[in-house]
Design an enzyme around this catalytic site. Structure first.
Site, PDB file in Angstrom:
ATOM      1  N   TYR A 155       0.847  -1.204   0.000  1.00 15.51           N
ATOM      2  CA  TYR A 155       0.000   0.000   0.000  1.00 15.51           C
ATOM      3  C   TYR A 155       0.885   1.258   0.000  1.00 15.51           C
ATOM      4  O   TYR A 155       0.671   2.188  -0.786  1.00 15.51           O
ATOM      5  CB  TYR A 155      -0.890  -0.047   1.240  1.00 15.51           C
ATOM      6  CG  TYR A 155      -1.848   1.100   1.398  1.00 15.51           C
ATOM      7  CD1 TYR A 155      -2.979   1.213   0.593  1.00 15.51           C
ATOM      8  CD2 TYR A 155      -1.649   2.071   2.384  1.00 15.51           C
ATOM      9  CE1 TYR A 155      -3.871   2.262   0.760  1.00 15.51           C
ATOM     10  CE2 TYR A 155      -2.547   3.113   2.552  1.00 15.51           C
ATOM     11  CZ  TYR A 155      -3.662   3.208   1.742  1.00 15.51           C
ATOM     12  OH  TYR A 155      -4.542   4.242   1.907  1.00 15.51           O
ATOM     13  N   LYS A 159       1.084   4.165  -2.917  1.00 19.02           N
ATOM     14  CA  LYS A 159       0.755   5.572  -2.674  1.00 19.02           C
ATOM     15  C   LYS A 159       1.976   6.470  -2.943  1.00 19.02           C
ATOM     16  O   LYS A 159       1.829   7.572  -3.473  1.00 19.02           O
ATOM     17  CB  LYS A 159       0.248   5.763  -1.243  1.00 19.02           C
ATOM     18  CG  LYS A 159      -1.081   5.040  -0.964  1.00 19.02           C
ATOM     19  CD  LYS A 159      -2.219   5.567  -1.806  1.00 19.02           C
ATOM     20  CE  LYS A 159      -3.563   4.983  -1.417  1.00 19.02           C
ATOM     21  NZ  LYS A 159      -4.679   5.490  -2.221  1.00 19.02           N
TER      22      LYS A 159
HETATM   23  P1  NAP Z   1     -13.681   2.503   0.832  1.00 19.48           P
HETATM   24  O1  NAP Z   1     -14.711   3.037   1.771  1.00 19.48           O
HETATM   25  O2  NAP Z   1     -13.239   1.096   0.949  1.00 19.48           O
HETATM   26  O3  NAP Z   1     -14.207   2.749  -0.667  1.00 19.48           O
HETATM   27  C1  NAP Z   1     -13.415   2.335  -1.742  1.00 19.48           C
HETATM   28  C2  NAP Z   1     -14.046   2.784  -3.024  1.00 19.48           C
HETATM   29  O4  NAP Z   1     -13.171   2.408  -4.095  1.00 19.48           O
HETATM   30  C3  NAP Z   1     -15.383   2.133  -3.301  1.00 19.48           C
HETATM   31  O5  NAP Z   1     -16.193   3.063  -3.970  1.00 19.48           O
HETATM   32  C4  NAP Z   1     -15.021   0.972  -4.225  1.00 19.48           C
HETATM   33  O6  NAP Z   1     -16.080   0.606  -5.101  1.00 19.48           O
HETATM   34  C5  NAP Z   1     -13.888   1.594  -5.020  1.00 19.48           C
HETATM   35  N1  NAP Z   1     -12.970   0.633  -5.609  1.00 19.48           N
HETATM   36  C6  NAP Z   1     -12.171  -0.276  -4.989  1.00 19.48           C
HETATM   37  N2  NAP Z   1     -11.458  -0.955  -5.897  1.00 19.48           N
HETATM   38  C7  NAP Z   1     -11.811  -0.472  -7.114  1.00 19.48           C
HETATM   39  C8  NAP Z   1     -11.418  -0.757  -8.444  1.00 19.48           C
HETATM   40  N3  NAP Z   1     -10.507  -1.703  -8.742  1.00 19.48           N
HETATM   41  N4  NAP Z   1     -11.996  -0.053  -9.457  1.00 19.48           N
HETATM   42  C9  NAP Z   1     -12.923   0.898  -9.198  1.00 19.48           C
HETATM   43  N5  NAP Z   1     -13.334   1.222  -7.960  1.00 19.48           N
HETATM   44  C10 NAP Z   1     -12.779   0.540  -6.938  1.00 19.48           C
HETATM   45  O7  NAP Z   1     -12.348   3.388   0.862  1.00 19.48           O
HETATM   46  P2  NAP Z   1     -12.033   4.793   1.600  1.00 19.48           P
HETATM   47  O8  NAP Z   1     -11.633   4.518   2.985  1.00 19.48           O
HETATM   48  O9  NAP Z   1     -13.095   5.782   1.301  1.00 19.48           O
HETATM   49  O10 NAP Z   1     -10.691   5.200   0.813  1.00 19.48           O
HETATM   50  C11 NAP Z   1     -10.710   6.000  -0.359  1.00 19.48           C
HETATM   51  C12 NAP Z   1      -9.277   6.358  -0.712  1.00 19.48           C
HETATM   52  O11 NAP Z   1      -8.685   7.051   0.369  1.00 19.48           O
HETATM   53  C13 NAP Z   1      -8.383   5.158  -1.003  1.00 19.48           C
HETATM   54  O12 NAP Z   1      -7.510   5.457  -2.052  1.00 19.48           O
HETATM   55  C14 NAP Z   1      -7.614   4.986   0.304  1.00 19.48           C
HETATM   56  O13 NAP Z   1      -6.362   4.384   0.094  1.00 19.48           O
HETATM   57  C15 NAP Z   1      -7.462   6.434   0.714  1.00 19.48           C
HETATM   58  N6  NAP Z   1      -7.214   6.600   2.164  1.00 19.48           N
HETATM   59  C16 NAP Z   1      -8.156   6.224   3.069  1.00 19.48           C
HETATM   60  C17 NAP Z   1      -7.882   6.405   4.433  1.00 19.48           C
HETATM   61  C18 NAP Z   1      -8.872   6.042   5.488  1.00 19.48           C
HETATM   62  O14 NAP Z   1      -8.551   6.220   6.677  1.00 19.48           O
HETATM   63  N7  NAP Z   1     -10.059   5.569   5.157  1.00 19.48           N
HETATM   64  C19 NAP Z   1      -6.653   6.954   4.819  1.00 19.48           C
HETATM   65  C20 NAP Z   1      -5.733   7.308   3.855  1.00 19.48           C
HETATM   66  C21 NAP Z   1      -6.027   7.141   2.524  1.00 19.48           C
HETATM   67  P3  NAP Z   1     -16.895  -0.813  -4.893  1.00 19.48           P
HETATM   68  O15 NAP Z   1     -17.528  -0.726  -3.541  1.00 19.48           O
HETATM   69  O16 NAP Z   1     -17.889  -0.822  -6.017  1.00 19.48           O
HETATM   70  O17 NAP Z   1     -15.864  -1.897  -5.001  1.00 19.48           O
END
Ligand code: NAP
Length: 247
Positions: A155, A159
């Protein structure tokens, strides 16, 4: 000067941070293409939420790791709305494992979705931004990509790769009035964080000076700013939104 009427494609716009970004940009009058991979209901929910407030939105399915699927998705948006002005590379997954136990599949899965997905979507959208001489590309990365984290080498590498990619593309397209930036969240209250063990959550909290996890709106507000006209002189940057966390 406003971004009212512009078109945004938000990858992973159906849930979590992506959904908040979709709702935030819609509030600014932006037409929203909500990308998802599997959960069509969640994407349709976001589309309905945007439409209820008088905005325009559509759901577009594609696995961002697959270039042919991404090309089809971009074509769908262009055929419907005639352009893509704002791309938010938000779709991302984690699959944590210590390196000694990490299989090649687990490495490939995370790198292909996060890093190659960003390459696929940026490449497919950029041509249209170059032609119209205006664009915003914003990638959601992570503080882990800046600092590293045990158990998350795949990961973190994905990133960090997006950060270097963004900085390079920023230089390639700066003269075309296209900005390319990254937002690095700390720990944000989403399903990913909800799944962490109570002990690990406590450990993380002890490292956040603001003593709270971030909200999805904290990230969406920064993306909204970077997408705006006001942010036109900011490019090649990584902006942390993390409550001051030190990993
Ligand atoms: P999440 O709730 O798990 O949502 C992930 C989203 O990405 C969903 O809409 C999912 O769609 C979509 N997705 C996953 N794989 C995909 C693919 N191969 N093609 C197209 N869509 C895909 O994630 P989140 O926590 O909101 O995170 C969003 C971003 O922020 C990510 O890049 C993550 O690394 C980053 N981030 C998150 C955090 C945190 O604390 N949450 C911290 C740092 C960075 P489906 O449901 O249809 O699969």
């Amino acid at each position: 000067m406003s971004i009212d009427g512009r078109v945004a494609l938000i990858t992973g716009g159906s849930r979590g941070i992506g959904r908040a970004i979709a709702l935030r940009l819609a509030r600014d009058g932006v037409k929203i293409a909500v990308n998802y991979r599997t959960n069509e209901d969640a994407a349709k929910f976001v589309v309905s939420a945007v439409k209820e407030t008088g905005g325009e939105a559509m759901a577009v399915c594609a696995d961002v790791a697959q270039s042919a699927a991404v090309d089809d998705m971009v074509k769908q948006v262009l055929d419907s709305w005639g352009g893509i002005d704002i791309l938010v590379n938000n779709a991302g997954i984690i699959h944590d494992s210590l390196l000694m136990r990490m299989t090649e599949d687990v490495w490939d899965d995370v790198v292909n979705t996060n890093l190659k997905g960003t390459y696929n979507c940026t490449k497919a959208s950029l041509r249209h931004m170059v032609r119209q001489r205006w664009g915003r590309i914003i990638s959601v990365v992570s503080v882990v990509g800046l600092e590293g984290n045990p158990g998350q080498s795949n990961y973190a590498a994905s990133k960090a790769g997006i950060i270097a990619f963004s900085r390079s593309i920023a230089k390639e397209v700066a003269s075309r009035n296209i900005t390319v930036n990254a937002v690095a969240p700390g720990y944000i209250s989403t399903e990913i964080v909800a799944d962490l063990s109570p002990e690990f959550k406590e450990l993380i909290m002890s490292r956040i000076p603001q003593n709270r996890f971030g909200t999805v709106e904290d990230i969406a507000n920064m993306v909204g700013y970077l997408a705006s006209e006001e942010a036109g002189y900011i490019t090649g940057e990584v902006i942390r939104v993390d409550g001051g966390i030190e990993l």
